[in-house]
Design a protein around this motif. Sequence first.
Motif, PDB file in Angstrom:
ATOM      1  N   ARG A 139       0.830  -1.207   0.000  1.00 60.91           N
ATOM      2  CA  ARG A 139       0.000   0.000   0.000  1.00 60.91           C
ATOM      3  C   ARG A 139       0.861   1.252   0.000  1.00 60.91           C
ATOM      4  O   ARG A 139       0.593   2.218  -0.724  1.00 60.91           O
ATOM      5  CB  ARG A 139      -0.936  -0.006   1.215  1.00 60.91           C
ATOM      6  N   GLN A 140       1.907   1.253   0.813  1.00 63.10           N
ATOM      7  CA  GLN A 140       2.780   2.433   0.870  1.00 63.10           C
ATOM      8  C   GLN A 140       3.631   2.558  -0.391  1.00 63.10           C
ATOM      9  O   GLN A 140       3.864   3.682  -0.872  1.00 63.10           O
ATOM     10  CB  GLN A 140       3.661   2.370   2.117  1.00 63.10           C
ATOM     11  N   ALA A 141       4.089   1.436  -0.947  1.00 65.15           N
ATOM     12  CA  ALA A 141       4.828   1.494  -2.212  1.00 65.15           C
ATOM     13  C   ALA A 141       3.929   2.033  -3.327  1.00 65.15           C
ATOM     14  O   ALA A 141       4.387   2.806  -4.187  1.00 65.15           O
ATOM     15  CB  ALA A 141       5.360   0.110  -2.577  1.00 65.15           C
ATOM     16  N   HIS A 142       2.656   1.641  -3.308  1.00 68.13           N
ATOM     17  CA  HIS A 142       1.701   2.139  -4.297  1.00 68.13           C
ATOM     18  C   HIS A 142       1.553   3.659  -4.184  1.00 68.13           C
ATOM     19  O   HIS A 142       1.543   4.375  -5.197  1.00 68.13           O
ATOM     20  CB  HIS A 142       0.346   1.460  -4.070  1.00 68.13           C
ATOM     21  N   HIS A 143       1.473   4.149  -2.959  1.00 65.56           N
ATOM     22  CA  HIS A 143       1.318   5.593  -2.745  1.00 65.56           C
ATOM     23  C   HIS A 143       2.588   6.342  -3.152  1.00 65.56           C
ATOM     24  O   HIS A 143       2.519   7.391  -3.813  1.00 65.56           O
ATOM     25  CB  HIS A 143       1.005   5.853  -1.269  1.00 65.56           C
ATOM     26  N   TRP A 144       3.760   5.821  -2.792  1.00 62.70           N
ATOM     27  CA  TRP A 144       5.013   6.469  -3.175  1.00 62.70           C
ATOM     28  C   TRP A 144       5.195   6.461  -4.697  1.00 62.70           C
ATOM     29  O   TRP A 144       5.653   7.445  -5.282  1.00 62.70           O
ATOM     30  CB  TRP A 144       6.204   5.776  -2.513  1.00 62.70           C
ATOM     31  N   ALA A 145       4.841   5.358  -5.331  1.00 66.85           N
ATOM     32  CA  ALA A 145       4.961   5.273  -6.793  1.00 66.85           C
ATOM     33  C   ALA A 145       4.062   6.302  -7.470  1.00 66.85           C
ATOM     34  O   ALA A 145       4.435   6.887  -8.498  1.00 66.85           O
ATOM     35  CB  ALA A 145       4.614   3.864  -7.276  1.00 66.85           C
ATOM     36  N   ALA A 146       2.864   6.534  -6.896  1.00 69.06           N
ATOM     37  CA  ALA A 146       1.968   7.544  -7.467  1.00 69.06           C
ATOM     38  C   ALA A 146       2.582   8.934  -7.370  1.00 69.06           C
ATOM     39  O   ALA A 146       2.523   9.720  -8.328  1.00 69.06           O
ATOM     40  CB  ALA A 146       0.622   7.503  -6.740  1.00 69.06           C
ATOM     41  N   ASP A 147       3.173   9.257  -6.219  1.00 70.52           N
ATOM     42  CA  ASP A 147       3.804  10.570  -6.063  1.00 70.52           C
ATOM     43  C   ASP A 147       4.985  10.736  -7.020  1.00 70.52           C
ATOM     44  O   ASP A 147       5.169  11.798  -7.633  1.00 70.52           O
ATOM     45  CB  ASP A 147       4.279  10.761  -4.623  1.00 70.52           C
ATOM     46  N   ILE A 148       5.797   9.687  -7.167  1.00 64.63           N
ATOM     47  CA  ILE A 148       6.941   9.752  -8.082  1.00 64.63           C
ATOM     48  C   ILE A 148       6.469   9.832  -9.527  1.00 64.63           C
ATOM     49  O   ILE A 148       7.046  10.554 -10.353  1.00 64.63           O
ATOM     50  CB  ILE A 148       7.856   8.531  -7.859  1.00 64.63           C
TER      51      ILE A 148
ATOM     52  N   LEU B 124       3.684  11.228 -10.698  1.00 66.46           N
ATOM     53  CA  LEU B 124       3.266  12.599 -10.997  1.00 66.46           C
ATOM     54  C   LEU B 124       4.449  13.548 -11.039  1.00 66.46           C
ATOM     55  O   LEU B 124       4.517  14.456 -11.889  1.00 66.46           O
ATOM     56  CB  LEU B 124       2.260  13.066  -9.953  1.00 66.46           C
ATOM     57  N   ALA B 125       5.419  13.367 -10.133  1.00 61.75           N
ATOM     58  CA  ALA B 125       6.596  14.245 -10.113  1.00 61.75           C
ATOM     59  C   ALA B 125       7.406  14.093 -11.399  1.00 61.75           C
ATOM     60  O   ALA B 125       7.885  15.092 -11.965  1.00 61.75           O
ATOM     61  CB  ALA B 125       7.462  13.920  -8.894  1.00 61.75           C
ATOM     62  N   ALA B 126       7.562  12.859 -11.879  1.00 63.11           N
ATOM     63  CA  ALA B 126       8.331  12.630 -13.110  1.00 63.11           C
ATOM     64  C   ALA B 126       7.629  13.242 -14.312  1.00 63.11           C
ATOM     65  O   ALA B 126       8.276  13.823 -15.199  1.00 63.11           O
ATOM     66  CB  ALA B 126       8.547  11.130 -13.316  1.00 63.11           C
ATOM     67  N   ILE B 127       6.288  13.119 -14.374  1.00 58.93           N
ATOM     68  CA  ILE B 127       5.550  13.727 -15.485  1.00 58.93           C
ATOM     69  C   ILE B 127       5.718  15.245 -15.464  1.00 58.93           C
ATOM     70  O   ILE B 127       5.961  15.875 -16.503  1.00 58.93           O
ATOM     71  CB  ILE B 127       4.064  13.354 -15.409  1.00 58.93           C
ATOM     72  N   ALA B 128       5.583  15.851 -14.268  1.00 58.70           N
ATOM     73  CA  ALA B 128       5.707  17.303 -14.156  1.00 58.70           C
ATOM     74  C   ALA B 128       7.116  17.762 -14.554  1.00 58.70           C
ATOM     75  O   ALA B 128       7.276  18.751 -15.290  1.00 58.70           O
ATOM     76  CB  ALA B 128       5.385  17.746 -12.732  1.00 58.70           C
ATOM     77  N   PHE B 129       8.141  17.049 -14.078  1.00 59.40           N
ATOM     78  CA  PHE B 129       9.526  17.406 -14.426  1.00 59.40           C
ATOM     79  C   PHE B 129       9.751  17.247 -15.926  1.00 59.40           C
ATOM     80  O   PHE B 129      10.397  18.089 -16.562  1.00 59.40           O
ATOM     81  CB  PHE B 129      10.497  16.523 -13.646  1.00 59.40           C
ATOM     82  N   HIS B 130       9.225  16.169 -16.493  1.00 60.18           N
ATOM     83  CA  HIS B 130       9.383  15.920 -17.930  1.00 60.18           C
ATOM     84  C   HIS B 130       8.732  17.029 -18.750  1.00 60.18           C
ATOM     85  O   HIS B 130       9.311  17.523 -19.734  1.00 60.18           O
ATOM     86  CB  HIS B 130       8.763  14.573 -18.273  1.00 60.18           C
TER      87      HIS B 130
ATOM     88  N   THR C  58      -4.474  19.418   7.791  1.00 62.50           N
ATOM     89  CA  THR C  58      -4.565  18.388   6.756  1.00 62.50           C
ATOM     90  C   THR C  58      -4.324  19.008   5.384  1.00 62.50           C
ATOM     91  O   THR C  58      -4.836  20.079   5.077  1.00 62.50           O
ATOM     92  CB  THR C  58      -5.954  17.728   6.774  1.00 62.50           C
ATOM     93  N   GLN C  59      -3.535  18.302   4.582  1.00 66.80           N
ATOM     94  CA  GLN C  59      -3.252  18.744   3.225  1.00 66.80           C
ATOM     95  C   GLN C  59      -3.362  17.564   2.274  1.00 66.80           C
ATOM     96  O   GLN C  59      -3.095  16.421   2.664  1.00 66.80           O
ATOM     97  CB  GLN C  59      -1.836  19.345   3.111  1.00 66.80           C
ATOM     98  N   PRO C  60      -3.728  17.803   1.021  1.00 63.27           N
ATOM     99  CA  PRO C  60      -3.755  16.721   0.028  1.00 63.27           C
ATOM    100  C   PRO C  60      -2.351  16.398  -0.443  1.00 63.27           C
ATOM    101  O   PRO C  60      -1.366  17.031  -0.031  1.00 63.27           O
ATOM    102  CB  PRO C  60      -4.602  17.322  -1.096  1.00 63.27           C
ATOM    103  N   ASP C  61      -2.233  15.408  -1.306  1.00 65.67           N
ATOM    104  CA  ASP C  61      -0.933  15.110  -1.908  1.00 65.67           C
ATOM    105  C   ASP C  61      -0.454  16.313  -2.709  1.00 65.67           C
ATOM    106  O   ASP C  61      -1.237  17.135  -3.177  1.00 65.67           O
ATOM    107  CB  ASP C  61      -1.042  13.876  -2.813  1.00 65.67           C
ATOM    108  N   TRP C  62       0.856  16.388  -2.916  1.00 67.84           N
ATOM    109  CA  TRP C  62       1.496  17.595  -3.431  1.00 67.84           C
ATOM    110  C   TRP C  62       0.929  18.026  -4.792  1.00 67.84           C
ATOM    111  O   TRP C  62       0.853  19.224  -5.078  1.00 67.84           O
ATOM    112  CB  TRP C  62       3.005  17.361  -3.555  1.00 67.84           C
ATOM    113  N   TYR C  63       0.539  17.083  -5.635  1.00 72.63           N
ATOM    114  CA  TYR C  63       0.158  17.430  -7.004  1.00 72.63           C
ATOM    115  C   TYR C  63      -1.188  18.138  -7.087  1.00 72.63           C
ATOM    116  O   TYR C  63      -1.522  18.700  -8.144  1.00 72.63           O
ATOM    117  CB  TYR C  63       0.167  16.187  -7.902  1.00 72.63           C
ATOM    118  N   VAL C  64      -2.005  18.099  -6.035  1.00 75.53           N
ATOM    119  CA  VAL C  64      -3.241  18.889  -6.003  1.00 75.53           C
ATOM    120  C   VAL C  64      -3.193  19.949  -4.905  1.00 75.53           C
ATOM    121  O   VAL C  64      -4.201  20.595  -4.621  1.00 75.53           O
ATOM    122  CB  VAL C  64      -4.487  17.988  -5.827  1.00 75.53           C
TER     123      VAL C  64
END
Length: 528
Positions: free
Chosen positions: A114-123, A125-131, A307-313
């Motif tokens: 579950r945590q790997a799934h959440h970290w992979a989602a953050d990475i 989105l970060a990779a798409i934004a950087f790209h 409380t805050q949402p994930d960084w991409y929103v």
Amino acid sequence: MSTVAERSTARKRALLEEKVLDEIDDRLGTSKWLRNAMDKIFPDHWSFMVGEIAMYSFVILIITGIYLALFYSPSGSVVVYHGPYAPLDGQKMTQAYESVINLSFSVRAGLVMRQAHHWAADIFLAAIAFHLCRVFFTGAFRKPRETNWIIGLTLLLVAMLEGFSGYSLPDDLLSGSGLRVVFSIIQSIPFVGVWVAFTLWGGAFPGTSVFFTRLFVIHEFLFPLILLGLLGAHLGILWHQKHTDFPGPGKTEHNIVGSRLWPQYAIKSGGLFMFIAAIVFGLGGFVQINPIWVYGPYSPARGSAGTQPDWYVGWLDGALRLWPHWEFRSFGHEIANPFFPGILLPGIVFTIMYAWPAIDRRLFADNEEHNLLDRPRDKPLRTAIGVGALFFFADLTVASATDLIGNALNISFELLIEILQYGSFVAPIVAGVVTYKVCNLLNAQNAHPIQRPVGGIIVRDARGAFHTLGAEHAHEAHDGDRHGNGGDSGHGGEEPGLEAAGLEAAGLEAAGLEAAGLEAAGGEPAGG
């Protein structure tokens, strides 16, 4: 040692396999396609691998998502918890929340997945934004790649929706509060908002028990299929078109310098996948993220601070906090406050981003095809606009944590909101002006701490004497390359400081000076 019969059998089997492959190749032409595919060239600059980080993160998301789906119960029915986590014993919660708690504490490797799934989602989105930032600042969206720019932006938008839908599935207090905000934003859309919100949720918030079933189907099937289609189209167009590259020695608008797909690039890319998988699962095992058992189950009557949402929103949450208290009522209709920061602002932002290839073409009167990239300094106006936009998003993202910042710095919430409201206008303008001036200064001085060592280039002639090519000679050489060699920003072409002796230099590479018995001190250009 094999016998004669065994060798004869092996020979017959090899001939049969060869015949079958020949028959397939005669009908499909696979050998020619594979030969061409394996010979495809990919540039070696590190920034081109960021897109692959996004792709491999998506692969990990699919693998971990399938595992999690085996144990998740997408139901909003209320149950009483009697599981291994004692602090929640006896509390009422939805089956969705209970299944995620059990997944975290009772399923083997469930919490890691579950945590790997959440970290992979953050990475991801970060990779798409950087790209996308790399594509923007280097002009890789120009003709003929406008379609891929649109596909990439759509991929980012769908990935944000996919991430938020997955973030909302556990039905904990944090994600439930986020769903309430989204319900209000959708409801604020003029004329159709109430109908859309009630259709998605099955009624007034928090909706009916079928809501999580719908959300699960959207997160598990609809958005992943759209992402797969967009990613396939993106890679297909990239494969068909010539890959972009940074200017450098031997690089023109009509060729690619780099590594072949097989074996060099495949080995490098496979190693990157293993590295990304190790990082993601390492984070999943050792770094806690989204501990829903701390937040507790969602209840419409409860709320929590800090409380805050994930960084991409986060920038959308910050926009909701910073937007003034404006509402409009006329002709029996109301445009509610959340509509402006939640629907109108993102709509304007993404419309400008979708239209940017056309805007850029008009700004610079450039209708030519481009395979060589710009350095950010080469287009000061574009770079200034991009940096200003990044500061705008950064200001809104900081605003999503105003309660935490106010408590940490002992600043009143109202004062902090006012500061960030002014900052959303002032910071982008200041950053854009500074960036514009820095780009012009770098162009005027032609300074680069990696490509051109401070003090000039030192060469040695055939008699053993050392000569220094000063900054003015380097500047002339760079200008000559750009005008004479298709905008090459590397060190290809002839160095004016050596022209009188009839010598040719290829950047800092010694190969270009060997013919005249010279040795160059320096290294290959970084290609930035």
